[in-house]
Motif scaffolding. Structure first.
Motif, PDB file in Angstrom:
ATOM      1  N   LEU A 160       0.822  -1.203   0.000  1.00  0.00           N
ATOM      2  CA  LEU A 160       0.000   0.000   0.000  1.00  0.00           C
ATOM      3  C   LEU A 160       0.861   1.260   0.000  1.00  0.00           C
ATOM      4  CD1 LEU A 160      -2.802   1.360   0.261  1.00  0.00           C
ATOM      5  CD2 LEU A 160      -2.423   1.362   2.723  1.00  0.00           C
ATOM      6  N   VAL A 161       1.841   1.314   0.885  1.00  0.00           N
ATOM      7  CA  VAL A 161       2.693   2.508   0.962  1.00  0.00           C
ATOM      8  C   VAL A 161       3.406   2.735  -0.360  1.00  0.00           C
ATOM      9  CG1 VAL A 161       4.692   3.539   2.106  1.00  0.00           C
ATOM     10  CG2 VAL A 161       2.971   2.334   3.462  1.00  0.00           C
ATOM     11  N   THR A 162       3.914   1.666  -0.957  1.00  0.00           N
ATOM     12  CA  THR A 162       4.608   1.788  -2.238  1.00  0.00           C
ATOM     13  C   THR A 162       3.670   2.294  -3.323  1.00  0.00           C
ATOM     14  OG1 THR A 162       6.172   0.022  -1.668  1.00  0.00           O
ATOM     15  CG2 THR A 162       5.881   0.515  -4.005  1.00  0.00           C
ATOM     16  N   ALA A 163       2.460   1.742  -3.380  1.00  0.00           N
ATOM     17  CA  ALA A 163       1.508   2.123  -4.424  1.00  0.00           C
ATOM     18  C   ALA A 163       1.077   3.576  -4.290  1.00  0.00           C
ATOM     19  CB  ALA A 163       0.291   1.195  -4.376  1.00  0.00           C
ATOM     20  N   VAL A 164       0.812   4.010  -3.063  1.00  0.00           N
ATOM     21  CA  VAL A 164       0.396   5.400  -2.865  1.00  0.00           C
ATOM     22  C   VAL A 164       1.525   6.356  -3.237  1.00  0.00           C
ATOM     23  CG1 VAL A 164      -0.301   7.118  -1.144  1.00  0.00           C
ATOM     24  CG2 VAL A 164      -1.330   4.837  -1.115  1.00  0.00           C
ATOM     25  N   CYS A 165       2.749   6.012  -2.866  1.00  0.00           N
ATOM     26  CA  CYS A 165       3.887   6.876  -3.186  1.00  0.00           C
ATOM     27  C   CYS A 165       4.190   6.893  -4.678  1.00  0.00           C
ATOM     28  CB  CYS A 165       5.118   6.451  -2.390  1.00  0.00           C
ATOM     29  SG  CYS A 165       4.990   6.814  -0.622  1.00  0.00           S
ATOM     30  N   GLU A 166       3.874   5.799  -5.377  1.00  0.00           N
ATOM     31  CA  GLU A 166       4.033   5.799  -6.831  1.00  0.00           C
ATOM     32  C   GLU A 166       3.013   6.724  -7.487  1.00  0.00           C
ATOM     33  OE1 GLU A 166       3.714   1.708  -7.920  1.00  0.00           O
ATOM     34  OE2 GLU A 166       5.846   1.274  -7.545  1.00  0.00           O
ATOM     35  N   LEU A 167       1.788   6.729  -6.963  1.00  0.00           N
ATOM     36  CA  LEU A 167       0.759   7.604  -7.499  1.00  0.00           C
ATOM     37  C   LEU A 167       1.049   9.069  -7.189  1.00  0.00           C
ATOM     38  CD1 LEU A 167      -2.496   5.628  -6.578  1.00  0.00           C
ATOM     39  CD2 LEU A 167      -1.700   6.150  -8.894  1.00  0.00           C
ATOM     40  N   ARG A 168       1.466   9.314  -5.937  1.00  0.00           N
ATOM     41  CA  ARG A 168       1.710  10.673  -5.477  1.00  0.00           C
ATOM     42  C   ARG A 168       2.977  10.695  -4.628  1.00  0.00           C
ATOM     43  NH1 ARG A 168      -2.457  14.534  -4.865  1.00  0.00           N
ATOM     44  NH2 ARG A 168      -0.910  15.653  -3.634  1.00  0.00           N
ATOM     45  N   PRO A 169       4.128  10.923  -5.238  1.00  0.00           N
ATOM     46  CA  PRO A 169       5.377  10.925  -4.468  1.00  0.00           C
ATOM     47  C   PRO A 169       5.382  11.908  -3.303  1.00  0.00           C
ATOM     48  CG  PRO A 169       5.835  10.851  -6.815  1.00  0.00           C
ATOM     49  CD  PRO A 169       4.367  11.103  -6.681  1.00  0.00           C
ATOM     50  N   ASP A 170       4.552  12.953  -3.367  1.00  0.00           N
ATOM     51  CA  ASP A 170       4.510  13.936  -2.292  1.00  0.00           C
ATOM     52  C   ASP A 170       3.558  13.531  -1.166  1.00  0.00           C
ATOM     53  OD1 ASP A 170       2.195  14.221  -3.854  1.00  0.00           O
ATOM     54  OD2 ASP A 170       1.964  16.323  -3.282  1.00  0.00           O
ATOM     55  N   ALA A 171       2.934  12.353  -1.288  1.00  0.00           N
ATOM     56  CA  ALA A 171       1.907  11.945  -0.328  1.00  0.00           C
ATOM     57  C   ALA A 171       2.378  10.829   0.597  1.00  0.00           C
ATOM     58  CB  ALA A 171       0.640  11.524  -1.064  1.00  0.00           C
ATOM     59  N   GLU A 172       3.673  10.759   0.871  1.00  0.00           N
ATOM     60  CA  GLU A 172       4.172   9.697   1.757  1.00  0.00           C
ATOM     61  C   GLU A 172       3.545   9.802   3.140  1.00  0.00           C
ATOM     62  OE1 GLU A 172       8.317   7.888   3.635  1.00  0.00           O
ATOM     63  OE2 GLU A 172       8.434   9.440   2.078  1.00  0.00           O
ATOM     64  N   ILE A 173       3.289  11.019   3.616  1.00  0.00           N
ATOM     65  CA  ILE A 173       2.667  11.198   4.925  1.00  0.00           C
ATOM     66  C   ILE A 173       1.287  10.534   4.961  1.00  0.00           C
ATOM     67  CG2 ILE A 173       1.732  13.466   4.268  1.00  0.00           C
ATOM     68  CD1 ILE A 173       2.084  14.358   7.134  1.00  0.00           C
ATOM     69  N   LEU A 174       0.534  10.657   3.875  1.00  0.00           N
ATOM     70  CA  LEU A 174      -0.775   9.995   3.784  1.00  0.00           C
ATOM     71  C   LEU A 174      -0.604   8.487   3.692  1.00  0.00           C
ATOM     72  CD1 LEU A 174      -3.871  10.026   3.340  1.00  0.00           C
ATOM     73  CD2 LEU A 174      -3.407  10.336   0.890  1.00  0.00           C
ATOM     74  N   ALA A 175       0.413   8.029   2.964  1.00  0.00           N
ATOM     75  CA  ALA A 175       0.646   6.594   2.809  1.00  0.00           C
ATOM     76  C   ALA A 175       0.883   5.921   4.154  1.00  0.00           C
ATOM     77  CB  ALA A 175       1.834   6.353   1.877  1.00  0.00           C
ATOM     78  N   TRP A 176       1.665   6.558   5.025  1.00  0.00           N
ATOM     79  CA  TRP A 176       1.943   5.953   6.333  1.00  0.00           C
ATOM     80  C   TRP A 176       0.720   6.017   7.243  1.00  0.00           C
ATOM     81  CZ3 TRP A 176       5.498   2.619   6.508  1.00  0.00           C
ATOM     82  CH2 TRP A 176       6.692   2.765   5.808  1.00  0.00           C
ATOM     83  N   TRP A 177      -0.096   7.057   7.116  1.00  0.00           N
ATOM     84  CA  TRP A 177      -1.352   7.116   7.875  1.00  0.00           C
ATOM     85  C   TRP A 177      -2.245   5.947   7.450  1.00  0.00           C
ATOM     86  CZ3 TRP A 177      -6.579   7.399   7.270  1.00  0.00           C
ATOM     87  CH2 TRP A 177      -7.340   7.943   8.309  1.00  0.00           C
ATOM     88  N   LEU A 178      -2.353   5.729   6.164  1.00  0.00           N
ATOM     89  CA  LEU A 178      -3.165   4.621   5.654  1.00  0.00           C
ATOM     90  C   LEU A 178      -2.566   3.263   6.030  1.00  0.00           C
ATOM     91  CD1 LEU A 178      -3.992   6.046   2.112  1.00  0.00           C
ATOM     92  CD2 LEU A 178      -5.625   5.658   3.979  1.00  0.00           C
ATOM     93  N   ALA A 179      -1.247   3.216   6.197  1.00  0.00           N
ATOM     94  CA  ALA A 179      -0.594   1.958   6.567  1.00  0.00           C
ATOM     95  C   ALA A 179      -1.104   1.444   7.900  1.00  0.00           C
ATOM     96  CB  ALA A 179       0.922   2.144   6.612  1.00  0.00           C
ATOM     97  N   ASP A 180      -1.237   2.327   8.887  1.00  0.00           N
ATOM     98  CA  ASP A 180      -1.768   1.907  10.184  1.00  0.00           C
ATOM     99  C   ASP A 180      -3.234   1.492  10.070  1.00  0.00           C
ATOM    100  OD1 ASP A 180       0.538   2.233  11.802  1.00  0.00           O
ATOM    101  OD2 ASP A 180       0.212   4.397  11.870  1.00  0.00           O
ATOM    102  N   TRP A 181      -3.964   2.172   9.206  1.00  0.00           N
ATOM    103  CA  TRP A 181      -5.375   1.816   8.995  1.00  0.00           C
ATOM    104  C   TRP A 181      -5.493   0.421   8.402  1.00  0.00           C
ATOM    105  CZ3 TRP A 181      -8.390   0.337   4.890  1.00  0.00           C
ATOM    106  CH2 TRP A 181      -9.776   0.373   5.083  1.00  0.00           C
ATOM    107  N   ILE A 182      -4.701   0.147   7.355  1.00  0.00           N
ATOM    108  CA  ILE A 182      -4.834  -1.150   6.690  1.00  0.00           C
ATOM    109  C   ILE A 182      -4.286  -2.275   7.558  1.00  0.00           C
ATOM    110  CG2 ILE A 182      -2.666  -1.430   5.359  1.00  0.00           C
ATOM    111  CD1 ILE A 182      -4.654  -1.941   2.922  1.00  0.00           C
ATOM    112  N   LEU A 183      -3.317  -1.982   8.405  1.00  0.00           N
ATOM    113  CA  LEU A 183      -2.833  -2.986   9.351  1.00  0.00           C
ATOM    114  C   LEU A 183      -3.972  -3.418  10.271  1.00  0.00           C
ATOM    115  CD1 LEU A 183      -0.284  -4.478  10.523  1.00  0.00           C
ATOM    116  CD2 LEU A 183      -0.119  -2.567  12.132  1.00  0.00           C
TER     117      LEU A 183
END
Length: 316
Positions: A160-183
């Motif tokens: 998930l983190v990789t996919a979100v960062c590929e879509l939006r390289p500036d959205a890593e902060i959102l990717a890690w927030w979503l990481a805890d959600w998907i966990l």
């Protein structure tokens, strides 16, 4: 305090710990890293499912820790006190500012298991000051794909983190927030537990050369996420032990507090990282709330967290 309105006492729980044989040593292989992450998550799972009466405050404290790391990723340098002030001092409905909004995002994460759709994604992206565009609109579909593909939790997080960062390289902060959600979603938890953003600047993300950091999509990223979970869980369980001790002290002295309306404050203290001394959301006057917190502090049930003589903030 009226005994009819006392908070339900916590069930004595021995806070679990990551087994000694599952702690990080040396440079684990990919298989070892996955095994260690599983052992750590199993320890955390038993605590999460115990539904301890103090779990809300514990998750909020972890959210504060993650918010501080998220701000660092944004190039900001606020500390705990500034973050608490940003959220607690404005009038209800007031703007907490860019840094405060990051903490608000983590408070939302740790308070309930929200559905991630376009609307909620926009709300979180706005709190992180991320622009809305077509790439962001694809994220809910990415989440659905990750949930369907059957990967175990650590590898779902990495994907998930990789996919979100590929879509939006500036959205890593959102990717890690979503990481805890998907966990939490993969493990069937009722509430997400903020873990991973706080490890973003930890030792496990250093590259083998020590001159950079492992990034989403790197060859070693999945292994690094596994190791980050081990570290994150270990810290979460350490904080759980401390939060439990403080919550038990609060519950032990609650019966000595005779202030009408104190039961609401007690419950808030068990569910929040910190409260303003004005106790918004209660029927207490400013004078009564101040006296209540001073009484609880004298009894060793709360701490004053701001270090100020005015506009004081209290928590476990």
């Amino acid at each position: 305090m009226d005994s009819r309105h006392k908070p339900a006492p916590s069930i004595p729980i021995q806070t679990p710990q990551v087994p000694g044989w599952a702690t990080l040593r040396g440079a684990p292989s990919d298989g070892d890293a996955a095994f260690l992450a599983g052992a750590a998550l199993n320890s955390l799972d038993s605590l999460v499912r115990s539904e301890a009466v103090w779990a809300g405050a514990w998750r909020q404290r972890l959210g504060l820790r993650s918010a501080l790391a998220a701000l660092r990723l944004m190039g900001r340098s606020e500390e705990e006190g500034a973050l608490r002030d940003a959220v607690l001092l404005p009038a209800p409905g007031g703007d907490p500012g860019p840094a405060g909004n990051v903490l608000v995002a983590y408070k939302k994460l740790s308070s309930r298991m929200i559905s991630i759709n376009t609307k909620t994604l926009h709300e979180i992206a706005d709190l992180f000051a991320l622009r809305r565009d077509d790439a962001l609109e694809q994220v809910p579909g990415v989440i659905d794909d990750v949930l369907r593909d059957g990967r175990t939790a650590p590898f779902a997080v990495a994907r998930l983190v990789t996919a979100v960062c590929e879509l939006r390289p500036d959205a890593e902060i959102l990717a890690w927030w979503l990481a805890d959600w998907i966990l939490a979603k993969k493990l069937g938890w009722q509430y997400p537990v903020p873990l991973l953003m706080a490890e973003r600047y930890g030792a496990v993300f250093r590259t083998g050369t020590g001159k950079g950091r492992v990034r989403p999509g790197d060859e070693t990223f999945e292994r690094t996420v596994c190791l980050a979970l081990v570290q994150g869980v270990s810290e979460a369980l350490r904080q759980a032990t401390e939060t439990r001790r403080r919550a038990e002290q609060l519950l032990a002295v609650a019966a000595k507090v005779r202030t009408k309306g104190a039961e609401t404050v007690i419950r808030q203290l068990l569910n929040e990282d910190a409260l303003s001394a004005s106790a918004p959301g209660t029927k207490l006057s400013r004078w009564a709330s101040r006296r209540l917190f001073e009484r609880l502090e004298t009894l060793g049930a709360v701490r004053e967290l701001s270090g100020r003589s005015t506009f004081r903030i209290y928590g476990l």
